[in-house]
Design an enzyme around this catalytic site. Structure first.
Site, short mmCIF file in Angstrom:
data_model
loop_
_atom_site.label_atom_id
_atom_site.label_comp_id
_atom_site.label_asym_id
_atom_site.label_seq_id
_atom_site.Cartn_x
_atom_site.Cartn_y
_atom_site.Cartn_z
N GLY A 1 0.80 -1.22 0.00
CA GLY A 1 0.00 0.00 0.00
C GLY A 1 0.82 1.26 0.00
O GLY A 1 0.27 2.36 -0.04
N HIS A 2 2.17 1.11 0.05
CA HIS A 2 3.05 2.28 0.07
C HIS A 2 3.86 2.41 -1.22
O HIS A 2 4.85 3.12 -1.26
CB HIS A 2 4.00 2.19 1.26
CG HIS A 2 3.30 2.03 2.57
ND1 HIS A 2 2.34 2.91 2.99
CD2 HIS A 2 3.40 1.09 3.55
CE1 HIS A 2 1.88 2.52 4.19
NE2 HIS A 2 2.51 1.41 4.53
N ASP B 1 6.43 -4.10 12.32
CA ASP B 1 7.61 -4.23 11.47
C ASP B 1 8.86 -4.50 12.31
O ASP B 1 9.68 -5.36 11.97
CB ASP B 1 7.81 -2.94 10.66
CG ASP B 1 6.74 -2.77 9.58
OD1 ASP B 1 6.29 -3.79 9.04
OD2 ASP B 1 6.37 -1.63 9.29
N HIS C 1 -0.87 5.21 7.41
CA HIS C 1 -1.88 4.16 7.56
C HIS C 1 -3.17 4.75 8.10
O HIS C 1 -3.93 4.08 8.79
CB HIS C 1 -1.40 3.06 8.52
CG HIS C 1 -0.04 2.53 8.23
ND1 HIS C 1 1.08 2.92 8.93
CD2 HIS C 1 0.38 1.65 7.29
CE1 HIS C 1 2.13 2.30 8.45
NE2 HIS C 1 1.74 1.53 7.44
N ASP D 1 -17.07 21.46 -21.24
CA ASP D 1 -16.44 21.47 -19.93
C ASP D 1 -16.60 22.80 -19.21
O ASP D 1 -15.97 23.04 -18.19
CB ASP D 1 -14.94 21.14 -20.05
CG ASP D 1 -14.19 22.17 -20.89
OD1 ASP D 1 -14.82 23.11 -21.38
OD2 ASP D 1 -12.96 21.99 -21.06
N ASP E 1 -15.82 25.97 -19.99
CA ASP E 1 -14.82 27.04 -20.03
C ASP E 1 -14.98 27.99 -21.21
O ASP E 1 -14.31 29.01 -21.30
CB ASP E 1 -13.40 26.45 -20.06
CG ASP E 1 -13.11 25.71 -21.37
OD1 ASP E 1 -14.05 25.44 -22.13
OD2 ASP E 1 -11.92 25.40 -21.59
N THR F 1 -9.91 25.03 -27.77
CA THR F 1 -10.13 25.01 -29.21
C THR F 1 -10.62 26.35 -29.73
O THR F 1 -10.17 26.83 -30.78
CB THR F 1 -11.16 23.91 -29.55
OG1 THR F 1 -10.67 22.67 -29.07
CG2 THR F 1 -11.39 23.82 -31.05
N THR G 1 -20.04 23.79 -34.63
CA THR G 1 -18.88 24.52 -34.12
C THR G 1 -19.09 26.00 -34.36
O THR G 1 -20.13 26.41 -34.91
CB THR G 1 -17.58 24.07 -34.83
OG1 THR G 1 -17.62 24.52 -36.19
CG2 THR G 1 -17.40 22.56 -34.78
N ASP H 1 -24.74 25.33 -29.93
CA ASP H 1 -23.30 25.26 -29.73
C ASP H 1 -22.83 26.52 -29.02
O ASP H 1 -23.13 27.64 -29.47
CB ASP H 1 -22.58 25.13 -31.07
CG ASP H 1 -21.07 25.12 -30.89
OD1 ASP H 1 -20.54 24.11 -30.38
OD2 ASP H 1 -20.44 26.14 -31.24
#
Length: 582
Positions: A56-57, A111, A225, A412, A414, A450, A502, A557
């Site tokens: 786990g480490h 340990d 842990h 998204d 933006d 874009t 677009t 759009d």
């Protein structure tokens, strides 16, 4: 923390993860029965170094097995120590014992007991074995730690790296033990986490259960842990880092002043507990280095990455190594840290020479202010141009909330913010070519994604076209010709055409109608109607293709809508006049 995993059986998870280490590093082998990862025989004899602990480490400890680092690592189940028999097997049969064996273990009761029992059995069998316990965590102070002492966390990997490099260079067991212990004694670390981690195969944690972290809380000093630390706080990163560094460095904190850090030579390790993005870890590292400078500390080496995790823990730890003289007449701690190794878990590719060069040279921009855009010779009413452009930009800014809402449904979120940011930063002067040219860097610097790229390509092409068509009068026909040439240039870089949902759906009708009628208002109306038709149009390009769903049926759009709004503002026409339907 998410309770969803691709592998939910913890036994299968550990076994297959260990198997992957022998797949990704041909120099190591796996004793699957005893969960031992070890170097394959055939290398030069040296002091062998063994470590390990609960799984786990990762990448600790198995991924640190390899030339120049560990000779073997022994894994337990998730967050549980391996058995003494597993460790004994590693010492006695999975590594070279001719020059002795150094066992390093983190300071956890299970340990220490299991590794310690195996060490004593090996000694009883006549082998030369030494053990170093690493306790670098200051998250729990002296008073609370009591006899148990400090826990071992990410600083442990620096002990492994330095000891492994020394062993690879032929040092004796006594020397390797001494330097490993010296390194451990000069380490301090502290962690922080936003959430407890979920162990695969266990019931999901109840977020309302006692001890759970609130949505805006961080646990300072949380162990690897899920152990509690020194307390909880509602703080932003700068204040959190300030608290953590204070626990590491404040000499007046008698409960935690475990080490007088030497500001002359310090190694910094910023460790990802598993769930922090690479992007965010970079921001964290910058903040840590900045604040260390306020303490007068400028690390000679900076390691930032994933070295010792708590599964997918949403946290990080800071480790500081005080670089001291090893007194063995050989390489220094820094030289040992820089020494090459071949282990998949160690990530420090910057060479010693690069660090020590301290190169601060930079390159300046290739363009200077005296290379500004030259006047075009195109004549136009400067005040009218400024008024129209301002009107268009104001219209664009006014619809930003709607554009963002549409983009949230099908993208998204933006697009509107980007359009608004670009619009707000644009200032018109009245000279056609100069104004359009001045818009380009604003678009390039302010609008992401874009849409920003499409606008920038189009406007750069428009500058070129306008200049080619100058000098002369800026008539609608000249604008139409320049805009058509810009559309042709844009088409070389994107397959987007009307009907693909677009910004092109709003751009082409404006350009075509302006060319046919010479009337900007009619062109804006055509653009607006075309943008409206994108509602219900399935996307052929862009992120909306991957987002999927039925959102495209309910909104137009976002880019087309924003551009059409700009054209309407440019023409002095209100959107509601054209019967825009939502």
């Amino acid at each position: 923390m998410s309770a969803k995993h691709f592998i939910n059986d913890p036994t299968v998870l550990v076994d297959t993860a260990l198997q992957s280490l022998s797949i990704t590093n041909p120099s190591v082998a796996l004793d699957a029965t005893n969960k031992i990862v070890y170097r394959r025989p055939g290398h030069a004899s040296q002091v062998s170094i063994i470590s390990g602990g609960g799984s786990g480490h990762e990448p600790s400890f198995g991924a640190f097995v390899g030339s120049g680092l560990l000779s073997a690592a022994v894994a337990g189940t998730i967050f549980a120590s391996p058995s003494a028999e597993q460790v004994r097997k590693a010492i006695t049969s999975r590594v070279d014992t001719d020059k002795g064996v150094l066992v390093t273990v983190m300071n956890y009761t299970g340990d220490i007991l299991n590794f310690g029992m195996a060490v004593e059995k090996a000694k009883a069998a006549g082998l030369k074995v030494e053990m170093v316990v690493v306790g670098d965590d200051v998250g729990v102070g002296r008073e609370k730690g009591g006899k148990v002492g400090r826990r071992g966390i990410a600083g442990t990997v620096l002990v492994h790296k330095i000891a492994g490099a020394l062993a690879a260079q032929g040092a004796s067991l006594e020397q390797v033990y001494r330097v490993a212990k010296l390194t451990a004694d000069n380490l301090v670390s502290v962690g922080a986490s936003l959430e407890h981690v979920h162990v695969p195969g266990r019931a999901p944690l109840d977020p309302k259960a006692e001890g759970s972290l609130g949505a805006d809380e961080v646990e300072v000093g949380m162990g690897i842990h899920n152990e509690a630390g020194s307390g909880r706080a509602k703080v932003e990163l700068p204040e959190l880092v300030k608290t953590m560094l204070s626990q590491l460095l404040d000499k007046n904190d008698k409960d935690r002043a475990f080490l007088n850090v030497n500001s002359n030579e310090v190694v910094l390790l910023v460790n990802n507990l598993g769930g922090v993005s690479v992007l965010e870890l970079g921001g964290i590292t910058t903040e840590v280095v900045k604040q260390l400078g306020e303490w007068g500390i400028r690390p000679v080496r900076i390691l930032s990455g994933t070295y010792m995790t708590s599964l997918n823990g949403l946290g990080f730890s800071i480790s500081l190594l005080n670089v001291v003289n090893t007194d063995i007449g050989g390489p220094s701690m820094i030289q040992l840290l820089d020494y090459p190794c071949e282990a998949t878990g160690w990530s420090a590719p910057i060479a010693k020479e690069t660090w020590e060069a301290k190169n601060t040279n930079t390159r300046e921009d290739g363009t200077t202010s005296d290379q500004s855009i030259k006047p075009s010779g195109l004549k136009a009413d400067a005040s009218a141009f400024t008024e129209k452009l301002t009107s268009g930009l104001e219209a664009l800014i006014s619809v930003e909330p709607e554009v963002t809402r549409f983009d949230t449904v099908v993208g998204d979120g933006d697009c509107g913010i980007g359009l608004k940011r670009g619009a707000e930063e644009t200032q018109a002067t009245g000279d056609l070519v100069v104004d359009v040219a001045n818009i380009v860097p604003v678009i390039e610097n302010s609008m992401d994604g874009t849409s920003g790229a499409l606008f920038a390509i189009f406007l750069n092409a428009l500058v070129h076209s306008l200049r080619d068509l100058s000098p002369g009068e800026a008539t609608p026909q000249l604008w139409s010709k320049a805009l058509k040439q810009s559309c042709e240039a844009l088409a070389r870089y994107t397959p987007a055409r009307p009907g693909d949902r677009t910004i092109v759906d709003a751009l082409y009708p404006f350009v075509d109608t302006l060319g046919e009628t010479g009337n900007i208002k009619e062109a804006a109306i055509a653009s607006n109607k075309a943008a409206g038709k994108t509602k219900g149009m399935r996307a052929s390009l862009g992120r909306a293709v991957y987002v999927g769903g039925s959102g495209f049926e309910t909104v137009p759009d976002p880019g087309a809508f924003g551009l059409a709004s700009f054209f309407l503002g440019l023409a002095g026409t209100e959107p509601d006049e054209e019967g825009w339907e939502m």
